[in-house]
Design a protein around this motif. Structure first.
Motif, mmCIF file in Angstrom:
data_model
loop_
_atom_site.group_PDB
_atom_site.id
_atom_site.type_symbol
_atom_site.label_atom_id
_atom_site.label_comp_id
_atom_site.label_asym_id
_atom_site.label_seq_id
_atom_site.Cartn_x
_atom_site.Cartn_y
_atom_site.Cartn_z
ATOM 1 N N HIS A 125 7.481 2.989 -7.850
ATOM 2 C CA HIS A 125 8.773 3.014 -8.552
ATOM 3 C C HIS A 125 9.594 1.797 -8.145
ATOM 4 O O HIS A 125 9.186 1.004 -7.322
ATOM 5 C CB HIS A 125 9.551 4.285 -8.174
ATOM 6 N N GLY A 126 10.798 1.716 -8.720
ATOM 7 C CA GLY A 126 11.766 0.725 -8.228
ATOM 8 C C GLY A 126 11.868 -0.504 -9.109
ATOM 9 O O GLY A 126 10.881 -0.973 -9.675
ATOM 10 N N ASP A 127 13.107 -1.029 -9.175
ATOM 11 C CA ASP A 127 13.412 -2.195 -9.999
ATOM 12 C C ASP A 127 13.235 -3.504 -9.238
ATOM 13 O O ASP A 127 13.443 -4.569 -9.780
ATOM 14 C CB ASP A 127 14.892 -2.102 -10.438
ATOM 15 N N ARG A 149 8.134 -3.893 -9.607
ATOM 16 C CA ARG A 149 7.789 -4.440 -10.919
ATOM 17 C C ARG A 149 6.359 -4.984 -10.950
ATOM 18 O O ARG A 149 5.631 -4.796 -11.920
ATOM 19 C CB ARG A 149 8.741 -5.579 -11.298
ATOM 20 N N LEU A 150 5.971 -5.660 -9.866
ATOM 21 C CA LEU A 150 4.609 -6.224 -9.835
ATOM 22 C C LEU A 150 3.559 -5.122 -9.821
ATOM 23 O O LEU A 150 2.510 -5.236 -10.457
ATOM 24 C CB LEU A 150 4.433 -7.125 -8.609
ATOM 25 N N LEU A 151 3.850 -4.047 -9.111
ATOM 26 C CA LEU A 151 2.872 -2.954 -9.036
ATOM 27 C C LEU A 151 2.659 -2.307 -10.410
ATOM 28 O O LEU A 151 1.568 -1.829 -10.712
ATOM 29 C CB LEU A 151 3.342 -1.894 -8.037
ATOM 30 N N ARG A 152 3.678 -2.325 -11.239
ATOM 31 C CA ARG A 152 3.560 -1.705 -12.560
ATOM 32 C C ARG A 152 3.128 -2.701 -13.640
ATOM 33 O O ARG A 152 2.787 -2.317 -14.747
ATOM 34 C CB ARG A 152 4.908 -1.094 -12.974
ATOM 35 N N ALA A 153 3.204 -4.004 -13.319
ATOM 36 C CA ALA A 153 2.983 -5.023 -14.347
ATOM 37 C C ALA A 153 1.505 -5.145 -14.723
ATOM 38 O O ALA A 153 0.624 -4.813 -13.940
ATOM 39 C CB ALA A 153 3.484 -6.368 -13.842
ATOM 40 N N GLU A 154 1.302 -5.665 -15.937
ATOM 41 C CA GLU A 154 -0.071 -5.961 -16.366
ATOM 42 C C GLU A 154 -0.255 -7.467 -16.397
ATOM 43 O O GLU A 154 0.645 -8.202 -16.793
ATOM 44 C CB GLU A 154 -0.314 -5.400 -17.762
ATOM 45 N N TYR A 155 -1.417 -7.914 -15.973
ATOM 46 C CA TYR A 155 -1.706 -9.339 -15.953
ATOM 47 C C TYR A 155 -3.124 -9.516 -16.476
ATOM 48 O O TYR A 155 -4.045 -8.874 -15.968
ATOM 49 C CB TYR A 155 -1.564 -9.867 -14.510
ATOM 50 N N GLU A 156 -3.287 -10.334 -17.526
ATOM 51 C CA GLU A 156 -4.575 -10.495 -18.192
ATOM 52 C C GLU A 156 -5.158 -9.136 -18.562
ATOM 53 O O GLU A 156 -6.326 -8.845 -18.315
ATOM 54 C CB GLU A 156 -5.519 -11.323 -17.314
ATOM 55 N N GLY A 157 -4.304 -8.276 -19.099
ATOM 56 C CA GLY A 157 -4.744 -6.994 -19.629
ATOM 57 C C GLY A 157 -4.987 -5.918 -18.587
ATOM 58 O O GLY A 157 -5.365 -4.794 -18.911
ATOM 59 N N GLU A 158 -4.788 -6.244 -17.331
ATOM 60 C CA GLU A 158 -5.055 -5.221 -16.297
ATOM 61 C C GLU A 158 -3.896 -5.155 -15.313
ATOM 62 O O GLU A 158 -3.125 -6.095 -15.185
ATOM 63 C CB GLU A 158 -6.318 -5.600 -15.520
ATOM 64 N N VAL A 192 0.845 -1.202 0.000
ATOM 65 C CA VAL A 192 0.000 0.000 0.000
ATOM 66 C C VAL A 192 0.881 1.254 0.000
ATOM 67 O O VAL A 192 0.650 2.202 -0.762
ATOM 68 C CB VAL A 192 -0.952 -0.022 1.222
ATOM 69 N N LYS A 193 1.926 1.214 0.810
ATOM 70 C CA LYS A 193 2.833 2.374 0.899
ATOM 71 C C LYS A 193 3.566 2.580 -0.433
ATOM 72 O O LYS A 193 3.648 3.705 -0.940
ATOM 73 C CB LYS A 193 3.839 2.106 2.029
ATOM 74 N N ARG A 194 4.045 1.485 -0.998
ATOM 75 C CA ARG A 194 4.803 1.599 -2.252
ATOM 76 C C ARG A 194 3.913 2.123 -3.375
ATOM 77 O O ARG A 194 4.336 2.925 -4.196
ATOM 78 C CB ARG A 194 5.390 0.234 -2.650
ATOM 79 N N ARG A 195 2.639 1.678 -3.411
ATOM 80 C CA ARG A 195 1.735 2.168 -4.459
ATOM 81 C C ARG A 195 1.472 3.660 -4.268
ATOM 82 O O ARG A 195 1.512 4.436 -5.223
ATOM 83 C CB ARG A 195 0.423 1.381 -4.462
ATOM 84 N N ALA A 196 1.268 4.048 -3.004
ATOM 85 C CA ALA A 196 0.990 5.471 -2.716
ATOM 86 C C ALA A 196 2.180 6.348 -3.106
ATOM 87 O O ALA A 196 2.017 7.495 -3.508
ATOM 88 C CB ALA A 196 0.664 5.634 -1.235
ATOM 89 N N GLU A 197 3.384 5.763 -3.025
ATOM 90 C CA GLU A 197 4.584 6.545 -3.354
ATOM 91 C C GLU A 197 4.887 6.563 -4.846
ATOM 92 O O GLU A 197 5.903 7.120 -5.273
ATOM 93 C CB GLU A 197 5.795 5.973 -2.598
ATOM 94 N N GLY A 198 4.066 5.874 -5.650
ATOM 95 C CA GLY A 198 4.224 5.955 -7.099
ATOM 96 C C GLY A 198 4.726 4.685 -7.767
ATOM 97 O O GLY A 198 5.077 4.708 -8.951
#
Ligand code: HEM
Length: 424
Positions: free
Chosen positions: A230-232, A237-246, A222-228
């Motif tokens: 970021h990060g490798d 990576r999972l927060l930015r990834a798409e899975y089944e189109g979403e 939750v904190k990482r998403r709120a902060e944008g």
């Protein structure tokens, strides 16, 4: 909520898992005998060792077969369309919910694996090498130098966890927390029991641990998403990834990260224990490797062949197959005896000899085929840094003559519980 689990320390949790998966009998000898008799066993070969399999409760409910040869194990692990993993979600995975990569098959597995793969490629992993090496030396080994003696497992239990949580993207300001999370992860793994007297309590504890881990990971996600987002690292990576189109929602990211944890920590700890045992008990080897560090990768590869942490892998047949004149019905369990295939005398000369100079051939300690360990480069970098740092910092490292010599044991998960050493 069970306060026992809340206060569970890592060493206790680790020892409990070792006991559960140790079982009884000599698995190398049993497999050697089978290789001499027949490439296939009709029945539940694992049962005699008294250890759980990842088939969980479904163990014993279907036709079961075991395979011992190199080619057969390779073919089964490679052919993930015929030999599937979905049943794991109902076995070991009964304690989890959400996304579990190991329990996925086919297209779903391919997509999820592709999503995670970049975080684990050698190029990415090599970027962490400096940090991994620094933490191992400064935080763990340098403070031990004046002691001149140690049980190396006092280090081996903790360093992979410390590295893994940082790599996953957990905050590094309170590393003590990682030990708790790792203990809960082991309580989750310990939920899979064969002893009827232990099942209820182990399942209850696993249930509590699953929830505690969910909450701990949720806080970070939750904190990482709120902060944008970021990060490798893996969470980034999972927060930015798409899975089944979403985009993955928080629940999916949390359950995904949680399902990675059992794979990442104790496997490296157990491999470390076997590497150090074989390094120190094979005559002349420690002097050779100390003098020539290019041998360290060979030492690790040969250990993973000779003493794989996980002695077998189970798959389910998606259709009827015929092997060595035996018909295996659809829906059967096939036990792939990795520990046997890795010592198949048709492929490895003198297979029961630990020989770091042997010609490199694929073996199955990190699995094979589509589910092959995604974290193997991470594990190898961690082990490589640890072995080099120990040889650099502990002069004339040798076994402690006043303590019992280390023994690699276990029918399902193999490793040594203690590696007592001294140095000058
Ligand atoms: C020496 C340490 C390790 C050993 C011996 C090991 C062993 C294995 C094996 C044998 C498999 C295949 C399982 C199967 O086919 O059923 C596997 C899969 C996996 N490992 Fe490792 N592992 C180690 C370290 C790690 C690390 C550090 C990570 C990091 C996150 C990791 C993550 C995974 C994951 C996610 C899978 C499932 C891959 C998939 O299903 O596609 N492992 N590991």
């Amino acid at each position: 909520m069970s306060t026992d689990i809340l206060n569970l320390d890592l060493e206790t949790a680790y020892t409990a898992v070792s006991e559960t998966y140790k079982g009884k009998g000599d698995i190398h000898a049993a497999c050697r005998e089978m290789r001499g008799k027949s490439p296939i066993y009709v029945g539940d070969f694992i049962k005699q060792f008294g250890v759980p399999t990842n088939a969980g409760l479904k163990q014993g409910t279907r036709p079961t077969f075991a395979l011992f040869g190199y080619k057969d194990v390779m073919n089964v692990l490679r052919d993930a369309d015929t030999y599937t993993n979905g049943f794991i979600a109902e076995g070991l995975g009964a304690f989890f919910d959400g996304l579990i990569i190991l329990a996925m098959d086919g297209e779903q597995h391919r997509r999820v694996r592709a999503l995670l793969q970049p975080a684990f490629m050698p190029d990415t992993v090599n970027k962490w090498r400096g940090q991994i090496d620094y933490v191992i030396r400064k935080d763990f080994l340098e403070p031990m130098v004046p002691q001149k003696k140690a049980d190396l497992m006092d280090f081996g239990l903790y360093f992979p966890i410390r590295e893994m949580y940082a790599l996953m993207g957990f905050p590094t300001d309170d590393t003590e927390k990682y030990k708790k999370y790792a203990a809960w992860t082991l309580a989750m793994v310990g939920g899979n029991q064969v002893d009827p007297e232990k099942i209820d309590e182990a399942r209850r504890n696993a249930g509590v641990a699953v929830k505690l881990l969910y909450d701990a990971i949720q806080e970070v996600v939750v904190k990482r998403r709120a902060e944008g987002s970021h990060g490798d690292d893996i969470i980034g990576r999972l927060l930015r990834a798409e899975y089944e189109g979403e985009r993955l929602d928080d629940h999916q990211v949390i359950t995904f990260v949680r399902s990675l944890l059992p794979a990442a920590g104790e496997t490296t700890t157990r491999t470390f224990s076997s590497v150090m045992t074989l390094l120190l008990t094979t005559p002349g080897l420690v002097d050779r490797v100390r003098a020539d560090r290019s041998l360290v990768p060979k030492l690790i590869d040969e250990t993973v062949r000779y003493e794989p942490v996980a002695t077998f892998k189970v798959r389910e047949t998606a259709k009827e197959v015929e092997l060595h004149g035996v018909t295996i019905p659809k829906g059967s369990f096939v036990q792939c005896m990795v520990v046997s295939a890795n010592r198949d005398e048709e492929v490895f000369e003198n297979p029961d000899q630990f020989d770091i100079d042997r010609k490199l051939k694929p073996s199955f300690g990190f699995g094979f085929g589509p589910h092959m360990c995604i974290g193997q480069f991470v594990a190898k970098v961690e082990l490589n840094c640890a072995i080099n740092a120990i040889l650099d910092l502990f002069p004339n490292l040798r076994l402690d003559p006043d303590k019992p010599a280390p023994v690699i044991e276990g029918a399902q998960l193999r490793g040594a519980s203690h590696v007592h050493v001294i140095w000058d």
